[in-house]
Design a protein around this motif. Structure first.
Motif, short mmCIF file in Angstrom:
data_model
loop_
_atom_site.label_atom_id
_atom_site.label_comp_id
_atom_site.label_asym_id
_atom_site.label_seq_id
_atom_site.Cartn_x
_atom_site.Cartn_y
_atom_site.Cartn_z
N LYS A 180 4.26 -0.84 6.89
CA LYS A 180 3.22 -1.87 6.74
C LYS A 180 1.86 -1.23 6.96
N LEU A 181 1.04 -1.28 5.92
CA LEU A 181 -0.27 -0.62 5.95
C LEU A 181 -1.35 -1.58 5.48
N HIS A 182 -2.59 -1.16 5.70
CA HIS A 182 -3.74 -1.88 5.14
C HIS A 182 -4.78 -0.85 4.71
N CYS A 183 -5.36 -1.05 3.52
CA CYS A 183 -6.40 -0.15 3.02
C CYS A 183 -7.59 -0.96 2.53
N ASP A 184 -8.79 -0.44 2.78
CA ASP A 184 -10.04 -1.03 2.32
C ASP A 184 -10.77 -0.03 1.43
N ILE A 185 -11.67 -0.54 0.59
CA ILE A 185 -12.48 0.30 -0.29
C ILE A 185 -13.84 0.52 0.36
N VAL A 186 -14.21 1.77 0.60
CA VAL A 186 -15.52 2.07 1.19
C VAL A 186 -16.60 1.79 0.14
N VAL A 187 -17.59 0.97 0.53
CA VAL A 187 -18.65 0.60 -0.41
C VAL A 187 -20.02 1.11 0.02
N GLU A 188 -20.15 1.51 1.29
CA GLU A 188 -21.45 1.98 1.76
C GLU A 188 -21.25 2.86 2.99
N ARG A 202 3.85 -1.85 14.71
CA ARG A 202 3.72 -1.93 16.16
C ARG A 202 4.13 -0.63 16.85
N TYR A 203 4.99 0.14 16.19
CA TYR A 203 5.56 1.30 16.87
C TYR A 203 4.71 2.56 16.72
N GLY A 204 3.62 2.49 15.99
CA GLY A 204 2.76 3.67 15.91
C GLY A 204 2.35 4.01 14.49
N LEU A 205 1.67 5.14 14.36
CA LEU A 205 1.09 5.56 13.09
C LEU A 205 2.04 6.43 12.30
N PRO A 206 1.95 6.36 10.97
CA PRO A 206 2.63 7.39 10.18
C PRO A 206 1.99 8.74 10.50
N SER A 207 2.79 9.78 10.46
CA SER A 207 2.26 11.11 10.74
C SER A 207 1.64 11.70 9.48
N HIS A 248 0.82 -1.22 0.00
CA HIS A 248 0.00 0.00 0.00
C HIS A 248 0.85 1.26 0.00
N TRP A 249 1.98 1.25 0.71
CA TRP A 249 2.78 2.47 0.81
C TRP A 249 3.31 2.90 -0.55
N VAL A 250 3.49 1.95 -1.48
CA VAL A 250 4.05 2.27 -2.79
C VAL A 250 3.06 3.10 -3.60
N TYR A 251 1.81 2.61 -3.74
CA TYR A 251 0.86 3.40 -4.54
C TYR A 251 0.44 4.67 -3.81
N LEU A 252 0.36 4.62 -2.48
CA LEU A 252 0.01 5.84 -1.74
C LEU A 252 1.06 6.92 -1.93
N SER A 253 2.33 6.55 -1.87
CA SER A 253 3.40 7.53 -2.03
C SER A 253 3.34 8.20 -3.40
N GLN A 254 3.10 7.39 -4.44
CA GLN A 254 3.04 7.96 -5.79
C GLN A 254 1.82 8.85 -5.96
N ILE A 255 0.69 8.44 -5.40
CA ILE A 255 -0.53 9.25 -5.51
C ILE A 255 -0.37 10.56 -4.74
N ILE A 256 0.22 10.48 -3.56
CA ILE A 256 0.37 11.68 -2.73
C ILE A 256 1.29 12.70 -3.40
N ARG A 257 2.32 12.22 -4.08
CA ARG A 257 3.23 13.14 -4.77
C ARG A 257 2.50 13.94 -5.85
N LYS A 258 1.44 13.36 -6.42
CA LYS A 258 0.71 14.01 -7.50
C LYS A 258 -0.54 14.75 -7.02
N SER A 259 -0.80 14.71 -5.72
CA SER A 259 -2.11 15.16 -5.24
C SER A 259 -2.25 16.67 -5.11
N ASP A 260 -1.21 17.42 -5.43
CA ASP A 260 -1.30 18.87 -5.33
C ASP A 260 -2.04 19.49 -6.52
#
Length: 233
Positions: free
Chosen positions: A179-187, A160-165, A120-132
């Motif tokens: 290490k992350l986990h993402c779900d797709i909101v459906v409702e 285990r050590y906490g959340l990304p800021s 998840h961190w791979v696609y999130l990082s690329q998306i965040i770089r373009k999100s401006d």
């Protein structure tokens, strides 16, 4: 005989106000939700409920290595991230990012907008770089500032050590190798959202996640949510 004048109505209480109507889903969001729901049903419609610090599984579905059909189905997800050698037999390999990537690919989301990745961190990082940009397809938000809607992704830490800021702007280097986990909101319902994800209790599961009174996610021990990825497609 003159009629009595009509008295002006008093202010409508918040309890009497009609609920805000959810915006109409675009065609591509409908495809995303349809695909996620179809995979959930194929895996036996497993349900997971997160409420406060409690987690329950009122219905158990089929697991990733249950039989040949489900073993093979997970291999399709891995193929979407260029790892054709993996399948449902590789139970030690987290496949939730592969599942999300497969859904986005099958729904017709261009790779330039949602790059497929096995983490998840791979696609999130690329998306965040373009999100401006004004025309960004996906925009990251802190869980403290944005309420999730159908088609969005909700993301939690598995560290285990906490959340990304999550700051403004989000520093992508802080997600590297996380290490992350993402779900797709459906409702979206009163006080909760339902979200579908892969590799949730060894299956494709539909999770009910409680929201606070402001409609925001609350991090819990089981799911320390920290990010909502708004889908603007």
């Amino acid at each position: 005989m003159p009629t009595q004048p009509v008295q002006p109505a008093g202010p409508v209480s918040s309890a009497e106000k009609p609920a805000a109507k959810e915006p109409t889903l675009t065609a591509i969001k409908r495809r995303i939700l349809s695909l996620a729901n179809a995979e959930w049903e194929f895996f036996g419609s497993q349900r997971v409920i997160y409420d406060g610090g409690q987690e329950s599984i009122p219905h158990v579905g089929y697991w990733e290595d249950e039989d040949e059909s489900h073993i093979q189905r997970v291999s399709y997800y891995w193929q979407a991230v260029n790892k054709p050698g993996l399948s449902g037999l590789n139970c030690s390999q987290p496949w939730s990012a592969a599942f999300v990537s497969w859904v986005m690919e099958m729904a017709g989301v261009p790779e330039s907008q949602f790059p497929p990745a096995s983490a998840h961190w791979v696609y999130l990082s690329q998306i965040i770089r373009k999100s401006d940009g004004r025309y960004s397809a996906f925009v990251p938000h802190s869980i403290k500032e944005y309420s999730p809607r159908p088609g969005d992704l909700i993301c939690a830490s598995r560290e285990r050590y906490g959340l990304p800021s999550v700051t403004r702007p989000l520093e992508t280097y802080m997600l590297e190798d996380t290490k992350l986990h993402c779900d797709i909101v459906v409702e979206r319902n009163d006080g909760s959202v339902d979200a579908i994800g892969g590799n949730v209790r060894n299956s494709v599961s539909r999770s009910t996640v409680a929201l606070n009174k402001d409609g925001l996610l609350q991090p819990t021990r089981q799911r320390p949510w920290f990010l909502v990825l708004e889908n603007r497609l």
